[in-house]
Design an enzyme around this catalytic site. Structure first.
Site, PDB file in Angstrom:
ATOM      1  N   GLU A   1       0.837  -1.203   0.000  1.00  0.00           N
ATOM      2  CA  GLU A   1       0.000   0.000   0.000  1.00  0.00           C
ATOM      3  C   GLU A   1       0.877   1.260   0.000  1.00  0.00           C
ATOM      4  O   GLU A   1       0.721   2.141  -0.838  1.00  0.00           O
ATOM      5  CB  GLU A   1      -0.898  -0.019   1.234  1.00  0.00           C
ATOM      6  CG  GLU A   1      -1.776   1.214   1.374  1.00  0.00           C
ATOM      7  CD  GLU A   1      -2.493   1.249   2.708  1.00  0.00           C
ATOM      8  OE1 GLU A   1      -3.453   2.037   2.831  1.00  0.00           O
ATOM      9  OE2 GLU A   1      -2.103   0.530   3.644  1.00  0.00           O
ATOM     10  N   HIS A   2       1.777   1.348   0.970  1.00  0.00           N
ATOM     11  CA  HIS A   2       2.712   2.472   1.067  1.00  0.00           C
ATOM     12  C   HIS A   2       4.126   1.953   0.819  1.00  0.00           C
ATOM     13  O   HIS A   2       4.533   0.959   1.415  1.00  0.00           O
ATOM     14  CB  HIS A   2       2.668   3.107   2.457  1.00  0.00           C
ATOM     15  CG  HIS A   2       1.300   3.536   2.897  1.00  0.00           C
ATOM     16  ND1 HIS A   2       0.514   2.775   3.740  1.00  0.00           N
ATOM     17  CD2 HIS A   2       0.585   4.645   2.600  1.00  0.00           C
ATOM     18  CE1 HIS A   2      -0.631   3.404   3.953  1.00  0.00           C
ATOM     19  NE2 HIS A   2      -0.613   4.539   3.273  1.00  0.00           N
TER      20      HIS A   2
END
Length: 424
Positions: free
Chosen positions: A317-318
């Site tokens: 995600e990040h």
């Protein structure tokens, strides 16, 4: 070839049968019994006994007066950044029309979704910034009407900072309502709401499952699981800063993965020691420690290209990069929700309002989708317009393709046009 300084145990298979059945029953109940069911769930699950769900302007003004000016200024900055970036994204989406060959005009139009429901979770960490990410981006896209929901925290209603943020971001109506009942109410138009065409927002597993089951009846932003961070770092990185950023995401919950991929075994060992040191004094240790213990990993690789391959396989995600070759990673990485380049950038900036959206794909969904952005609220539709001559010219081609498929009624619609425009 990769080696592990720390490797998480294989994930245990999750049996979601009971969760799915529970949510399905709630959705069916609300679809059939509407307001009566919503009020029952609000009373039993949110402890909300008030007959009024919609927040009045008087209540909004009261909260507005009670909050510190510093917060309002900070939120205004976040709104300007997020909507400003969304406006720049919007500029890349263009209507166009082209005469692809003589007499055949094809076009594309961008039409905003008309009605959107935005949900902001409560829980241990009320994600105030989510109001900006969803409502602010939807309004920038041109959505005509935004309905917003957040769970009440007490008899006064939702978290005051969340209420102010929803109003400041542009929500047209705001409701004290949480969980499955909020999602279903926005879809079905319960307790005075107008039915929406799309729902957005993160939440607990029940909220996520309700979105999954409601998808199709309405659109959704994406299905999000526990938040994730992966950091690529080389020996130029500061071990203390790497550890800090890993724990910054691990505090979300005990099921939040935090991964480090490094070309330096020395750095990996130093980060592991830093994590232990920082966890000992971390205020949110109760959630961050089990997250790191059960889901944290430190992977050592032999090259930058191998680091890229590992990161793309994780599809986090990040994704933070702290290296001497940040531009190389920007050019070659493929699978991530949002990329944070250099030690000067950190996930918290993206989460709270540097300008990019924090609603991002998890659970390896970054292999096939990006996160929430202004285009998510816009339908890209097409149209066509033909002259009689062009219609007659292509009719035999279309007719023959219809015939190959056995779609004879389709074939007739082409054949009649060939005859109709003959001689024109």
């Amino acid at each position: 070839m990769k080696t592990y300084i720390k490797q998480a145990p294989p994930p245990k298979p999750q049996d979601k049968t009971r969760l799915e059945a529970s949510v399905r029953a709630m959705l069916a109940d609300i679809a059939e019994n509407r307001d009566m069911a919503v009020k029952r769930y609000a009373r039993d699950l949110d402890k909300w006994d008030s007959g009024d769900f919609r927040v009045s302007m008087d209540q909004i003004r009261k909260v507005e007066r009670s909050l510190p000016g510093s917060f309002k200024e900070d939120l205004d900055y976040s709104i300007r950044q997020v909507t400003g970036f969304a406006k720049k994204q919007l500029e890349t989406l263009q209507d166009f029309e082209t005469e692809i060959e003589p007499g055949i005009v094809l076009g594309q139009k961008m039409i905003p979704v008309q009605r959107v429901g935005c949900y902001v979770p409560g829980g241990k960490f009320p994600l105030v910034a989510s109001a900006v990410m969803s409502v602010g981006t939807a309004k920038t896209a041109g959505v005509a009407h935004v309905t917003a929901c957040a769970p009440p925290r007490d008899a006064e209603g939702m978290y005051p900072y969340t209420l102010y943020a929803l109003h400041a971001a542009g929500a047209d109506e705001i409701y004290n309502l949480g969980g499955v009942q909020a999602m279903a109410s926005m879809v079905h138009g319960c307790i005075g709401m107008s039915p929406v065409d799309m729902i957005t927002g993160a939440g607990n597993p029940y909220v996520a499952e309700s979105k999954r089951q409601l998808f199709g009846e309405v659109g959704i932003d994406l299905l999000a699981g526990p938040t994730e961070i992966l950091i690529i770092a080389d020996d130029s990185a500061d071990p203390a800063l790497v550890a800090t950023d890993l724990l910054g995401q691990a505090e979300h919950g005990p099921d939040s993965p935090a991964w480090l991929v490094t070309t330096s075994h020395k750095l990996g060992e130093a980060v592991l020691k830093e994590l232990e040191r920082q966890l000992a004094v971390l205020p949110t240790r109760n959630t961050a420690e089990p997250a790191w213990r059960d889901h944290g990993e430190i992977v050592v690789v032999e090259s930058d290209d191998e680091a890229i391959a590992v990161a793309d396989a994780y599809a986090p995600e990040h994704l933070e990069v702290m290296s001497a070759r940040n531009d190389y990673f920007l050019q070659n990485l493929r699978n991530y929700g949002s990329l944070f380049l250099g030690e000067e950038s950190t996930v918290a900036y993206g989460d709270k309002g540097v300008g990019t959206n924090h609603t991002l794909p998890t659970s390896r969904a970054a292999r096939y989708t990006g996160g929430l952005w202004v285009g998510k609220f816009i339908k890209t539709v097409t149209y066509q317009r033909l002259t009689p001559q062009a219609s007659r010219r292509i009719a035999p081609i279309m007719s023959r393709i219809c015939g190959v498929e056995g779609m004879l009624a389709h074939q007739i619609t082409a054949d009649v046009r060939e005859k109709r425009y003959a001689g024109r």
